[in-house]
Structure formats: C-alpha cells, structure tokens
Write an enzyme that holds these catalytic residues in place. Sequence first.
Site, PDB file in Angstrom:
ATOM      1  N   ARG A  74     104.925 -32.784 -45.309  1.00  0.00           N
ATOM      2  CA  ARG A  74     106.323 -32.537 -44.915  1.00  0.00           C
ATOM      3  C   ARG A  74     107.270 -32.363 -46.099  1.00  0.00           C
ATOM      4  NH1 ARG A  74     103.859 -34.624 -40.828  1.00  0.00           N
ATOM      5  NH2 ARG A  74     102.891 -35.822 -42.469  1.00  0.00           N
ATOM      6  N   THR A  75     107.187 -33.288 -47.066  1.00  0.00           N
ATOM      7  CA  THR A  75     108.175 -33.236 -48.148  1.00  0.00           C
ATOM      8  C   THR A  75     108.022 -31.939 -48.928  1.00  0.00           C
ATOM      9  OG1 THR A  75     108.060 -35.640 -48.257  1.00  0.00           O
ATOM     10  CG2 THR A  75     109.162 -34.530 -50.082  1.00  0.00           C
ATOM     11  N   LYS A 103      94.185 -31.291 -68.147  1.00  0.00           N
ATOM     12  CA  LYS A 103      93.788 -31.133 -69.561  1.00  0.00           C
ATOM     13  C   LYS A 103      94.415 -32.227 -70.411  1.00  0.00           C
ATOM     14  CE  LYS A 103      93.803 -26.083 -69.104  1.00  0.00           C
ATOM     15  NZ  LYS A 103      94.553 -24.892 -69.509  1.00  0.00           N
ATOM     16  N   ARG A 124     106.975 -35.534 -57.130  1.00  0.00           N
ATOM     17  CA  ARG A 124     106.336 -36.713 -56.512  1.00  0.00           C
ATOM     18  C   ARG A 124     105.251 -37.209 -57.465  1.00  0.00           C
ATOM     19  NH1 ARG A 124     104.290 -37.302 -50.385  1.00  0.00           N
ATOM     20  NH2 ARG A 124     106.529 -37.575 -50.167  1.00  0.00           N
ATOM     21  N   HIS A 152     112.067 -43.131 -52.138  1.00  0.00           N
ATOM     22  CA  HIS A 152     111.903 -41.785 -51.574  1.00  0.00           C
ATOM     23  C   HIS A 152     113.292 -41.401 -51.043  1.00  0.00           C
ATOM     24  CE1 HIS A 152     110.270 -38.325 -49.762  1.00  0.00           C
ATOM     25  NE2 HIS A 152     109.236 -38.827 -49.109  1.00  0.00           N
TER      26      HIS A 152
HETATM   27  C1  NCD Z   1     106.003 -40.845 -46.575  1.00  0.00           C
HETATM   28  C2  NCD Z   1     105.764 -40.995 -48.074  1.00  0.00           C
HETATM   29  O1  NCD Z   1     105.176 -40.115 -48.707  1.00  0.00           O
HETATM   30  O2  NCD Z   1     106.192 -42.022 -48.582  1.00  0.00           O
HETATM   31  N1  NCD Z   1     105.768 -39.547 -46.117  1.00  0.00           N
HETATM   32  C3  NCD Z   1     106.766 -38.619 -46.182  1.00  0.00           C
HETATM   33  O3  NCD Z   1     107.217 -38.240 -47.241  1.00  0.00           O
HETATM   34  N2  NCD Z   1     107.288 -38.190 -45.014  1.00  0.00           N
HETATM   35  C4  NCD Z   1     105.384 -41.896 -45.738  1.00  0.00           C
HETATM   36  C5  NCD Z   1     103.910 -42.109 -45.794  1.00  0.00           C
HETATM   37  O4  NCD Z   1     103.169 -41.481 -46.567  1.00  0.00           O
HETATM   38  O5  NCD Z   1     103.446 -42.953 -45.021  1.00  0.00           O
END
Ligand code: NCD
Length: 325
Positions: A74-75, A103, A124, A152
Amino acid sequence: MSASNGIKTVGLAPRLHNGFYGKDIISVRQFSREDLAYIFGVADEMRAVVKRVGSTDLLKGHVLACVFYEPSTRTSSSFIAAMSRLGGSVIPINEVRYSSVTKGESLPDTIRTLESYADVIVLRHPEVGASQVAAQYARKPIINAGDGVGEHPTQALLDLYTIQSDLGQIDGLHVAMVGDLRYGRTVHSLARLLCLYDVQMTFVSPEILRLPLDVMNELKAHGKSVRETYDVQDIIAEADVLYVTRVQRERFADQAQYEAVKDCYVITPELMQKAKERMIVMHPLPRVNEISYALDDDPRAAYFRQMENGMYIRMALLAAVLGKA
Ligand code: NCD
C-alpha cells in the site's frame, strides 16, 4: 531539517508551522492541529480531483524516488499512484537487493545518488531513525515511509484523516488500539498524533506486546490518561474507533514467542454485535487473521476506505513539500 525557503539546514526535523515546502516528514511530532487541518483540506481537494478527472498536472516535470528496504504494498503503490495522478514521475526502488545496496553502498550514498535525479525521496528502512539520518545528508525532502519499529507518519495522517472523514470529528472520541502495540510503528505514530486531540485512548494487547514505555511516557507527558487491558471485551462496547494491528512476525527474535501470540485477537461479526452502531474498525493492513473476512461488508469496517484515503493524503503531502499545494 530545512528552512521554509526550501533550502535545507542540518538538525532535527522541525515543526511545520512555516509551511511544508522543502521540509522533511520524519515524525508526527512535527505536526500541529493546524498542519493537519491544512493537509486534510488539500487531501479533500485531491479526492475531488481524482473522482472528477482522475489526474492533474500539478507536479508535471517533478520526480519522486521511492526507496523501500522493507516489503510494502500500500505505502509504495499509493505514493507511486499519488505522484502519477499529479502528473509527476517515479523512480521505484522496491527491491533494494537489485540496487547497489547489495554491493555495499551506504544509505547516505544511496540518498545522495537519488536526490541528484529526484525532487523528493520516500524512504522505508528497517532501522529506527534511518529517515532522520537520510534527511541529514539530503538537500531534498525525505518522507519517512516507516523506520523499523519507530514511526510511520504518513500512515498516521491517513488514519486520522479516515477518522475525521468517517466520524466527522476527532475530539471526544474513544480510540482503542488492539494487537501488536510493541512493534507496530503505525500505533506509535497514531498514538502520538492523537495527543493533539481530546481523545480517550485504550491499549489492548498481551503482556509481551504492550505499548513501549517511551511512547507511553510521551502520552502521559501530554496529560493523557491511558488505559491498558488484555481483553478486547473490556472496550468493545465503548470504542468509537477500534484500531486493529497485525502481530509483526518479522520483528520477533524468537518465533515460538510469535506463535504464542499471533492469533491473540480476532475481530468477528459476533464480537461486533456488542460494538456501537456508529463506530469504525480500522487496520493499517496487511491483515493476517486479526479481522474476520465476514466483517468486510459491515459498514463499520473502514479499512478499505482507510487504504484509499492513503493516496489522497500522499498526493496532498507531495504537493505540499514541493510547494504546489
Ligand atoms: C504497516 C507498516 O508497514 O507498518 N503497513 C502499512 O504501511 N500499511 C503495518 C504492518 O505492516 O502491519
């Protein structure tokens, strides 16, 4: 850190009261209620644009680098969709193992490389504080898309936006967070963000997955009275928002411990019979077993609306940090 003219200086990510242009988005601690009202207003406009015409050329000619050192559906895809619908383009690096990271390239060098091609970087990373480190090296805005078990922030924005859109208000609500409160970074960000509002918070988890002490202390420092319980039955009738989370398997050193708690809560239609008629069930997704599929058609199930809202919030953020909102 960056100044309001878009030129960055070194230091901790600042509050955003001078506007979002050129700023990093690292932690929810940067936001005031006014910032949130502004971003939610822009997100409403983005929703209207998408519904009416699908896309605009607001960010035409701009480039986003989307760098994911951890899995994401999703993100990453909502950031890519957001940039595409604003007329910009994306360098997607979803599999860092196919990039020069394999590398032995360091995070600062990867960031320096990407910012020479892109105008904004979404990152991320498995380590807490990685986005802050990246922001110290980068001249362009860094948006934290999850730093290990840290924060997040863009998820917390879309979570709050969903509460506001679905329930019409945030003040006065009782928000219960359920599941893996220890490793769930979305919980850490949302709980901190809710400190800006007059809400009651209850944390529901097994002993080993309780909310970390530093987050708890931060809530208390904001004068929040917080309740903790192991039993979802204790709060189901009172909650206006039931924020359910996945047990974060990948964060456990001991898999036997994961097995012991993985199915500690399952939200079922039977349990929901005890919930208010006007309340919502949220989940950042992905879900494993925490919410029964039989709940998906219940109008109180907000998780798919929540997921869609992520794109509007990320459109608003991209436009804001690039000075086009
Ligand atoms: C979450 C995350 O990555 O922290 N997912 C997301 O970004 N919607 C929650 C999860 O991974 O459980």
